[in-house]
Design a protein around this motif. Structure first.
Motif, PDB file in Angstrom:
ATOM      1  N   LEU A 101      -2.509   1.642   3.252  1.00 58.44           N
ATOM      2  CA  LEU A 101      -2.873   2.505   2.274  1.00 58.44           C
ATOM      3  C   LEU A 101      -3.421   1.980   0.836  1.00 58.44           C
ATOM      4  O   LEU A 101      -4.431   2.269   0.259  1.00 58.44           O
ATOM      5  CB  LEU A 101      -1.814   3.611   1.700  1.00 58.44           C
ATOM      6  CG  LEU A 101      -1.660   4.618   3.028  1.00 58.44           C
ATOM      7  CD1 LEU A 101      -0.628   5.603   2.735  1.00 58.44           C
ATOM      8  CD2 LEU A 101      -3.054   5.721   3.354  1.00 58.44           C
ATOM      9  N   VAL A 102      -2.401   0.579   0.561  1.00 54.58           N
ATOM     10  CA  VAL A 102      -2.925  -0.102  -0.716  1.00 54.58           C
ATOM     11  C   VAL A 102      -4.159  -0.866  -0.709  1.00 54.58           C
ATOM     12  O   VAL A 102      -5.247  -1.112  -1.411  1.00 54.58           O
ATOM     13  CB  VAL A 102      -1.806  -0.881  -1.328  1.00 54.58           C
ATOM     14  CG1 VAL A 102      -2.364  -1.815  -2.446  1.00 54.58           C
ATOM     15  CG2 VAL A 102      -0.615   0.207  -1.896  1.00 54.58           C
ATOM     16  N   VAL A 103      -4.194  -1.587   0.540  1.00 53.31           N
ATOM     17  CA  VAL A 103      -5.330  -2.657   0.782  1.00 53.31           C
ATOM     18  C   VAL A 103      -6.590  -1.840   1.088  1.00 53.31           C
ATOM     19  O   VAL A 103      -7.686  -2.490   0.647  1.00 53.31           O
ATOM     20  CB  VAL A 103      -4.905  -3.390   2.145  1.00 53.31           C
ATOM     21  CG1 VAL A 103      -6.108  -4.359   2.557  1.00 53.31           C
ATOM     22  CG2 VAL A 103      -3.493  -4.229   1.569  1.00 53.31           C
ATOM     23  N   LYS A 104      -6.583  -1.078   1.799  1.00 52.71           N
ATOM     24  CA  LYS A 104      -7.680  -0.170   1.799  1.00 52.71           C
ATOM     25  C   LYS A 104      -8.482   0.245   0.803  1.00 52.71           C
ATOM     26  O   LYS A 104      -9.695   0.434   0.594  1.00 52.71           O
ATOM     27  CB  LYS A 104      -7.706   1.025   2.954  1.00 52.71           C
ATOM     28  CG  LYS A 104      -7.447   2.207   2.452  1.00 52.71           C
ATOM     29  CD  LYS A 104      -7.070   3.341   3.369  1.00 52.71           C
ATOM     30  CE  LYS A 104      -7.082   4.843   3.098  1.00 52.71           C
ATOM     31  NZ  LYS A 104      -8.084   5.217   1.976  1.00 52.71           N
ATOM     32  N   GLY A 105      -7.662   0.469  -0.421  1.00 55.95           N
ATOM     33  CA  GLY A 105      -8.146   0.618  -1.827  1.00 55.95           C
ATOM     34  C   GLY A 105      -9.019  -0.503  -2.466  1.00 55.95           C
ATOM     35  O   GLY A 105      -9.549  -0.359  -3.723  1.00 55.95           O
ATOM     36  N   GLY A 106      -8.921  -1.593  -2.000  1.00 54.40           N
ATOM     37  CA  GLY A 106      -9.493  -2.759  -2.452  1.00 54.40           C
ATOM     38  C   GLY A 106      -8.612  -3.512  -3.359  1.00 54.40           C
ATOM     39  O   GLY A 106      -7.417  -3.250  -3.813  1.00 54.40           O
ATOM     40  N   VAL A 107      -9.346  -4.437  -4.086  1.00 59.88           N
ATOM     41  CA  VAL A 107      -8.791  -5.315  -4.799  1.00 59.88           C
ATOM     42  C   VAL A 107      -8.270  -4.823  -6.172  1.00 59.88           C
ATOM     43  O   VAL A 107      -7.074  -5.067  -6.562  1.00 59.88           O
ATOM     44  CB  VAL A 107      -9.564  -6.784  -5.113  1.00 59.88           C
ATOM     45  CG1 VAL A 107      -8.994  -7.564  -6.222  1.00 59.88           C
ATOM     46  CG2 VAL A 107      -9.762  -7.647  -4.057  1.00 59.88           C
ATOM     47  N   GLN A 108      -9.206  -4.315  -7.106  1.00 60.02           N
ATOM     48  CA  GLN A 108      -8.889  -3.530  -8.283  1.00 60.02           C
ATOM     49  C   GLN A 108      -8.170  -2.356  -8.314  1.00 60.02           C
ATOM     50  O   GLN A 108      -7.266  -2.205  -8.960  1.00 60.02           O
ATOM     51  CB  GLN A 108     -10.315  -3.163  -9.041  1.00 60.02           C
ATOM     52  CG  GLN A 108     -11.126  -4.611  -9.349  1.00 60.02           C
ATOM     53  CD  GLN A 108     -12.497  -4.227  -9.957  1.00 60.02           C
ATOM     54  OE1 GLN A 108     -12.736  -3.113 -10.288  1.00 60.02           O
ATOM     55  NE2 GLN A 108     -13.366  -5.085  -9.978  1.00 60.02           N
ATOM     56  N   LYS A 109      -8.505  -1.429  -7.247  1.00 59.96           N
ATOM     57  CA  LYS A 109      -7.699  -0.126  -7.315  1.00 59.96           C
ATOM     58  C   LYS A 109      -6.461  -0.134  -6.723  1.00 59.96           C
ATOM     59  O   LYS A 109      -5.759   0.692  -6.756  1.00 59.96           O
ATOM     60  CB  LYS A 109      -8.803   1.000  -6.695  1.00 59.96           C
ATOM     61  CG  LYS A 109      -9.783   1.162  -7.516  1.00 59.96           C
ATOM     62  CD  LYS A 109     -10.793   2.292  -6.751  1.00 59.96           C
ATOM     63  CE  LYS A 109     -12.044   2.791  -7.794  1.00 59.96           C
ATOM     64  NZ  LYS A 109     -12.901   3.762  -6.897  1.00 59.96           N
ATOM     65  N   GLY A 110      -6.476  -1.003  -5.684  1.00 57.62           N
ATOM     66  CA  GLY A 110      -5.120  -1.069  -4.775  1.00 57.62           C
ATOM     67  C   GLY A 110      -4.247  -2.211  -5.425  1.00 57.62           C
ATOM     68  O   GLY A 110      -3.289  -1.967  -6.025  1.00 57.62           O
ATOM     69  N   ILE A 111      -4.341  -3.505  -4.912  1.00 58.87           N
ATOM     70  CA  ILE A 111      -3.788  -4.694  -5.251  1.00 58.87           C
ATOM     71  C   ILE A 111      -3.262  -4.947  -6.633  1.00 58.87           C
ATOM     72  O   ILE A 111      -2.153  -4.958  -7.269  1.00 58.87           O
ATOM     73  CB  ILE A 111      -4.177  -6.024  -4.555  1.00 58.87           C
ATOM     74  CG1 ILE A 111      -4.250  -5.653  -3.012  1.00 58.87           C
ATOM     75  CG2 ILE A 111      -3.218  -7.161  -4.822  1.00 58.87           C
ATOM     76  CD1 ILE A 111      -5.044  -6.713  -2.141  1.00 58.87           C
ATOM     77  N   GLU A 112      -4.401  -5.042  -7.520  1.00 55.21           N
ATOM     78  CA  GLU A 112      -3.982  -5.526  -9.019  1.00 55.21           C
ATOM     79  C   GLU A 112      -3.630  -4.401  -9.716  1.00 55.21           C
ATOM     80  O   GLU A 112      -2.465  -4.861 -10.442  1.00 55.21           O
ATOM     81  CB  GLU A 112      -5.563  -5.752  -9.430  1.00 55.21           C
ATOM     82  CG  GLU A 112      -5.355  -6.324 -11.068  1.00 55.21           C
ATOM     83  CD  GLU A 112      -6.829  -6.685 -11.450  1.00 55.21           C
ATOM     84  OE1 GLU A 112      -6.788  -7.068 -12.616  1.00 55.21           O
ATOM     85  OE2 GLU A 112      -7.802  -6.638 -10.886  1.00 55.21           O
ATOM     86  N   ARG A 113      -3.707  -3.068  -9.508  1.00 51.50           N
ATOM     87  CA  ARG A 113      -3.256  -2.155 -10.429  1.00 51.50           C
ATOM     88  C   ARG A 113      -1.677  -2.071  -9.994  1.00 51.50           C
ATOM     89  O   ARG A 113      -0.862  -1.906 -11.026  1.00 51.50           O
ATOM     90  CB  ARG A 113      -3.898  -0.658  -9.842  1.00 51.50           C
ATOM     91  CG  ARG A 113      -3.285   0.382 -10.807  1.00 51.50           C
ATOM     92  CD  ARG A 113      -4.011   1.810 -10.417  1.00 51.50           C
ATOM     93  NE  ARG A 113      -5.440   1.805 -10.547  1.00 51.50           N
ATOM     94  CZ  ARG A 113      -6.127   2.700 -10.426  1.00 51.50           C
ATOM     95  NH1 ARG A 113      -5.891   3.708  -9.448  1.00 51.50           N
ATOM     96  NH2 ARG A 113      -7.614   2.596 -10.636  1.00 51.50           N
TER      97      ARG A 113
END
Length: 445
Positions: A154-166
């Motif tokens: 669920l986090v990784v599918k959000g991408g780098v900025q919206k998922g992992i970095e946030r």
């Protein structure tokens, strides 16, 4: 090529990379590896090998990823077209797949503890028996592993900025602060001095070739180097950032968190009468007992397990990201579907590891359980071999001027430090890896 996503800030990148590096490598694996391999001598070797071998290779992966702005496979294809170097990226993806398959099992254990902490079933329990009961329960380990993988997806599918970095920006500092508090409590327990000595006073008589190999594998495991995870992460990094400084920030945070984990675990181990060589369950047995010795311990335990879960997830994000990035190829509309498919396949491959302490406990691979065999394959074969070839690729295949110019971006120029690093990546790192391997299999002993 479509627009390639980037980190929004240097801090976001460092915290995400540190989260990938720290994760369970520092908090879960380091204490039990040190506990079963001599304590302080393992810690000393780990620090030396992190600085001399791990950090230079981390910089090398940053160079490859940031220069190409590509995933782990296409980065090598861009820098070395019409060669077989891209197989190094494919190997990294394969080992990442295996790594997350057993890593998610440990994430599931944390979820099981977290649920029990909310229901009050962790208070004053027999933690050794509790841990064994959890890992040998087939339904519980599979369900908890599945939930862990779904959270990661669920986090990784959000991408780098919206998922992992946030996620990394807020929870990594919280984890660090909480570990300092916990370390202070641990070292003030009666009888903790023996644990401090175990962590900080090396006994060279217990050092062997295998100890050095395991310390090298630990350095690579905690830095996430050798399987091109950091090639992928650095591909999202702006050209204006200083990658050498970023790499040493990640390595420094990694050593610091390992030290704090040691300060939390080993003084408590000796103060509370546990054995340091308990293996993978060390953190799960000792830390709940430490919280029992604290005021409002049950509340602190819930907070700690939540942060430990996050630290585990940050590593899982990076591991799944390398697989997803290779398959997505900047086609963002495919990201969600590919992330789900990849994550579910990893879950299925990890089921035997989840069951290896219960219904599959009699299954042995070269004298190791399925879980331990997967761990050894990645940590002590895949990571060092991958790191060896990455050092050769950057040190001998890439033009020296290209590497120097990439490292100079975001700085006022590079000079002596570049020469030292370049010498290390060409000679020190690959020779050290070869010597450690030959020593570990008895050829040089």
């Amino acid at each position: 090529m479509k627009n390639h996503e980037q980190w929004t800030s240097k801090l976001g990148f460092i915290l995400a990379a540190a989260g990938s590096a720290i994760g369970l490598g520092a908090i879960w694996k380091f204490p039990y590896m040190a506990g079963t391999n001599g304590g302080a001598i393992f810690f000393l070797l780990f620090i030396i090998l992190t600085i001399l071998v791990g950090a230079p290779i981390l910089i090398a992966e940053f160079v490859i990823g940031r220069n190409t702005q590509r995933d782990a496979v296409r980065a090598y294809r861009k820098l070395a077209p019409q060669t077989n170097w891209h197989f190094l990226g494919l190997a990294g993806v394969t080992f990442s797949f295996i790594l997350l398959s057993f890593y998610s099992v440990v994430g599931g254990w944390i979820l099981s503890y977290l649920v029990r902490s909310f229901t009050g079933r962790l208070a004053n329990a027999d933690y050794g028996n509790l841990f064994n009961d959890i890992i040998s329960n087939p339904a519980e380990v599979i369900i908890s592993q599945f939930i862990f993988i779904v959270i990661t997806i669920l986090v990784v599918k959000g991408g780098v900025q919206k998922g992992i970095e946030r996620a990394s920006k807020y929870l990594m500092p919280a984890l660090f602060i909480f570990f300092i508090v916990l370390a202070i409590r641990s070292v003030t327990l009666e009888g903790s001095a023996a644990g401090l000595e175990f962590l900080l006073k090396p006994d060279f008589s217990v050092m062997s070739g295998e100890t050095v190999l395991l310390a090298l594998g630990q350095a690579f495991f905690t830095l996430s180097v050798g399987i091109s995870v950091m090639v992928t992460y650095a591909s999202y990094l702006s050209k204006s950032e200083n990658i050498a400084k970023s790499a040493f920030s990640v390595a420094g945070l990694n050593i610091l968190i390992c030290f704090l984990a040691g300060l939390v675990i080993f003084p408590a181990v000796f103060a509370l009468g546990f054995e340091p060589g308990q293996g993978p369950g060390l953190v799960f047995v000792v830390l709940p007992a430490v919280f029992n010795e604290m005021a409002f311990g049950s509340i602190f335990l819930i907070i700690f397990l939540f942060l430990l879960l996050f630290a585990t997830l940050t590593s899982a994000f990076s591991i799944l990201e390398i697989v997803v990035a290779v398959l997505v190829k900047d086609e963002k509309e495919k990201r969600g579907k590919i992330t789900w498919i990849s994550g579910m396949l990893i879950f299925l491959v990890g089921v035997p590891s989840a069951l290896s302490f219960g219904v599959l406990s009699d299954v042995q691979i070269f004298g190791r359980s399925i879980f331990d065999a997967a761990d050894f394959l990645v940590s002590n074969i895949g990571l060092p071999v991958g790191a060896f070839f990455i050092s050769l690729f950057v040190g001998y295949r890439l033009p020296r001027q290209l590497v120097k110019e990439e490292l100079a971006l975001g700085t006022n120029g590079v000079g002596l430090l570049f020469d030292i690093w370049y010498f290390s990546i060409r000679y020190v790192a690959p020779i050290a890896i070869v010597i450690v391997f030959l020593n570990s299999i008895g050829i040089l002993s």
